[in-house]
Write an enzyme that holds these catalytic residues in place. Structure first.
Site, PDB file in Angstrom:
ATOM      1  CG  ASP A 155      -2.032   1.016   1.137  1.00  0.00           C
ATOM      2  OD1 ASP A 155      -2.326   1.463   0.015  1.00  0.00           O
ATOM      3  OD2 ASP A 155      -2.628   1.337   2.181  1.00  0.00           O
ATOM      4  CE1 TYR A 157      -0.513   9.015   3.848  1.00  0.00           C
ATOM      5  CE2 TYR A 157       1.741   9.824   4.015  1.00  0.00           C
ATOM      6  CZ  TYR A 157       0.422   9.851   4.429  1.00  0.00           C
ATOM      7  OH  TYR A 157       0.042  10.707   5.434  1.00  0.00           O
ATOM      8  CG  HIS A 162      -4.406  10.778   2.353  1.00  0.00           C
ATOM      9  ND1 HIS A 162      -5.458  10.834   3.239  1.00  0.00           N
ATOM     10  CD2 HIS A 162      -3.619   9.744   2.777  1.00  0.00           C
ATOM     11  CE1 HIS A 162      -5.331   9.886   4.150  1.00  0.00           C
ATOM     12  NE2 HIS A 162      -4.222   9.205   3.887  1.00  0.00           N
ATOM     13  NE  ARG A 171       4.696  15.505   9.996  1.00  0.00           N
ATOM     14  CZ  ARG A 171       4.093  14.459   9.444  1.00  0.00           C
ATOM     15  NH1 ARG A 171       3.840  13.388  10.188  1.00  0.00           N
ATOM     16  NH2 ARG A 171       3.733  14.485   8.178  1.00  0.00           N
ATOM     17  CD  GLU A 230      -6.647   4.887   4.492  1.00  0.00           C
ATOM     18  OE1 GLU A 230      -6.111   5.588   5.357  1.00  0.00           O
ATOM     19  OE2 GLU A 230      -6.032   4.047   3.796  1.00  0.00           O
ATOM     20  CD  GLU A 232      -5.642   2.781  -0.183  1.00  0.00           C
ATOM     21  OE1 GLU A 232      -4.825   2.161  -0.907  1.00  0.00           O
ATOM     22  OE2 GLU A 232      -5.514   2.887   1.049  1.00  0.00           O
ATOM     23  CG  ASP A 264      -6.039  -0.160   3.259  1.00  0.00           C
ATOM     24  OD1 ASP A 264      -6.232  -1.324   3.654  1.00  0.00           O
ATOM     25  OD2 ASP A 264      -5.007   0.470   3.493  1.00  0.00           O
ATOM     26  NE  ARG A 268      -8.217   6.862   9.257  1.00  0.00           N
ATOM     27  CZ  ARG A 268      -7.459   6.773   8.191  1.00  0.00           C
ATOM     28  NH1 ARG A 268      -6.188   6.442   8.302  1.00  0.00           N
ATOM     29  NH2 ARG A 268      -7.948   6.998   6.982  1.00  0.00           N
ATOM     30  CD  GLN A 271      -3.268   4.465  10.552  1.00  0.00           C
ATOM     31  OE1 GLN A 271      -4.479   4.425  10.342  1.00  0.00           O
ATOM     32  NE2 GLN A 271      -2.412   4.881   9.645  1.00  0.00           N
ATOM     33  CE1 TYR A 275       3.117   7.416  12.638  1.00  0.00           C
ATOM     34  CE2 TYR A 275       1.621   7.497  14.512  1.00  0.00           C
ATOM     35  CZ  TYR A 275       2.519   8.123  13.672  1.00  0.00           C
ATOM     36  OH  TYR A 275       2.822   9.438  13.865  1.00  0.00           O
ATOM     37  CE  LYS A 284      -4.050   2.257   6.948  1.00  0.00           C
ATOM     38  NZ  LYS A 284      -4.877   2.884   5.914  1.00  0.00           N
ATOM     39  CB  THR A 288      -7.727  -4.637   2.114  1.00  0.00           C
ATOM     40  OG1 THR A 288      -6.863  -4.184   3.156  1.00  0.00           O
ATOM     41  CG2 THR A 288      -7.588  -3.741   0.903  1.00  0.00           C
ATOM     42  CB  THR A 382      -6.376   7.964   1.202  1.00  0.00           C
ATOM     43  OG1 THR A 382      -6.309   6.977   2.230  1.00  0.00           O
ATOM     44  CG2 THR A 382      -7.736   8.616   1.228  1.00  0.00           C
ATOM     45  CD  GLU A 396      -7.784  12.887   3.768  1.00  0.00           C
ATOM     46  OE1 GLU A 396      -7.191  13.689   3.031  1.00  0.00           O
ATOM     47  OE2 GLU A 396      -8.049  11.715   3.425  1.00  0.00           O
TER      48      GLU A 396
END
Length: 449
Positions: A155, A157, A162, A171, A230, A232, A264, A268, A271, A275, A284, A288, A382, A396
């Site tokens: 998978d 990114y 996204h 951040r 998600e 995808e 997917d 959250r 995760q 992660y 995850k 799927t 995503t 999101e």
């Protein structure tokens, strides 16, 4: 162009003009599966699996087609013995590994057999053979299966929108993208054993999580409270490569078979805790979902568009300049809530918004010498776009739960998915009168076990 009482198909788009042809199969207006599409899949008929091609609401039994018309396959450059072995299998893996030439030959054979004015009349003029080869999908003895045995699943990114959205949440705006993000397609290895076909129910997972603003963080175990979808798009690898032999960007397309839609599913809250430092794991790996009909690269050709501009310029092994293309594919997400009369539309985005192309993903994946095998699944990550309505996850759309999604009337609102919510992903591509689609990628959330 649609004429009452007749279904027309665009055979091909060449130099901006289209040749319209009538199919021998009745295809409803707006179908995802006209003559130009012809995706491949696997069905079970009375417990026996068959490799098939889809047109309208029918499927072509490819093994029977080769058995009855061996000379046709030979005349189009696809040895009938080889074709028979490939199409008598119970998955698409052999066909995927055969490479581009057999796939193109098969597509031409199917097109000429299924077009009313096709150069091949064997189905058109032989009702018994047509009935033997073409079967309706609504037959109760038929069930659609996984199209391939997936050896490995990676998978990526690949959407900048996204990645920026998630980065801002974690951040702040000034550090939204990590320093490496624009230099390589970031990815992680997923779990192929939990990839399931559309229509498979998904149980809410359990795991460790930590409530917000708890210091020091102390985890607890329980059902996921922030279950997400998600949207995808995933690519099935075609021809295999060998250990120690990287795939160049120029040759990457030779190793692509086709694409499917993907959800997917993501936990959250689980995760967020697990992660660091190695990336997603149990958040995850529980499910799927993919659409079962694999739309080939050839079917997508009329929908090629320039890919997003990359700045800074990628390193040479990932840079093919102006030759870098993607596809204009509209993608939608609808949610049906328990007791709801109809699904509610929550997202529309487009495949062309991806910053990294699938060719770049495969090239980077293999640059170390990692072999790619037929049937491997390469997912985009995503597919969020630039506008809020094109954000392709609830994380999101509801902005980490601070802006609940209003579903209207008695449907209420959602920050994340509830039990018995059903997520329905669809996609289509249009170019003038030509339209093809992917069918549904659908799954309902069941309570935790």
């Amino acid at each position: 162009i649609w004429v009452e009482g007749a279904v027309y198909s665009v055979l091909k788009v060449v130099y901006g003009w289209a040749i319209m042809r009538r199919s021998i199969v009745d295809i409803s207006q707006g179908s995802d599966f006209p003559l130009e599409n012809l995706p491949y899949g696997v069905v079970s008929e009375g417990g026996t699996r068959h490799v098939v091609a889809r047109i309208g609401d029918y499927f072509v039994k490819m093994g029977v087609l080769v058995e009855r018309l061996p000379d046709v396959f030979d005349s189009y450059g696809f040895d009938h013995v080889n074709a028979g072995d490939i199409f008598s299998a119970d998955s698409l893996n052999g066909f995927m590994d055969a490479g581009v030439a057999p796939r193109k030959a098969t597509r031409r054979i199917l097109t000429e057999l299924l077009a009313e004015d096709g150069e091949l009349n064997q189905l058109r003029d032989n009702p018994e053979l047509k009935d033997e080869v073409l079967k309706p999908l609504d037959d109760p003895s038929i069930s659609v299966q996984m199209p391939a045995v997936i050896g490995d699943y990676t998978d990526f990114y690949a959407s900048k929108y996204h990645a920026e959205n998630v980065g801002i949440m974690m951040r702040g705006k000034d550090n939204a993208l990590m320093p490496n993000w624009k230099y390589l397609p970031v990815g992680y290895h997923g779990r192929s054993s939990s990839v399931v076909p559309s229509g498979t129910a998904v149980h809410r997972p359990s795991g460790q999580s930590v409530p917000a603003n708890v210091d020091p963080p102390v985890p607890s175990f329980g059902p996921c409270k922030m279950l997400d979808f998600e949207l995808e798009v995933a690519c099935f690898v075609g021809k295999s490569s060998h250990l120690g032999s990287p795939i160049s960007l120029e040759n990457a397309e030779e190793h692509i078979f086709g694409i499917v839609l993907m959800n997917d599913w993501s936990a959250r809250d689980i995760q967020k805790w697990e992660y660091v430092p190695l990336g997603p794991f149990t958040a995850k790996n529980f499910a799927t979902t993919i659409s079962p009909w694999v739309v080939t690269w050839e079917a997508l050709e009329p929908f090629r568009v320039p890919a997003e501009v990359q700045d800074p310029k990628p390193l040479p092994y990932l840079d093919n300049g102006s030759a870098r293309k993607t596809f204009d594919v509209t993608l939608d997400v609808n949610i049906r809530v328990p007791g709801g009369e109809s699904p509610v539309h929550v997202c529309r985005t487009n495949y062309k918004h991806l910053y990294w192309t699938v060719e770049q993903m495969i090239t980077h994946h293999s640059v170390s010498g990692c072999p790619m095998r037929a049937g491997d699944l390469i997912a985009s990550g995503t597919v969020s776009g630039p506008e809020p309505e094109s954000f392709a996850s609830m994380l999101e759309l509801a902005w980490k739960g601070t802006k609940p999604i209003q579903l209207g009337g008695e449907n209420g609102e959602r920050k994340f998915l509830h039990d018995l919510d059903e997520v329905i992903i669809t996609g289509f591509a249009e170019n003038g009168d030509l339209r093809i689609g992917f069918g549904e990628c659908r799954g309902i959330v069941l309570p935790v076990r």
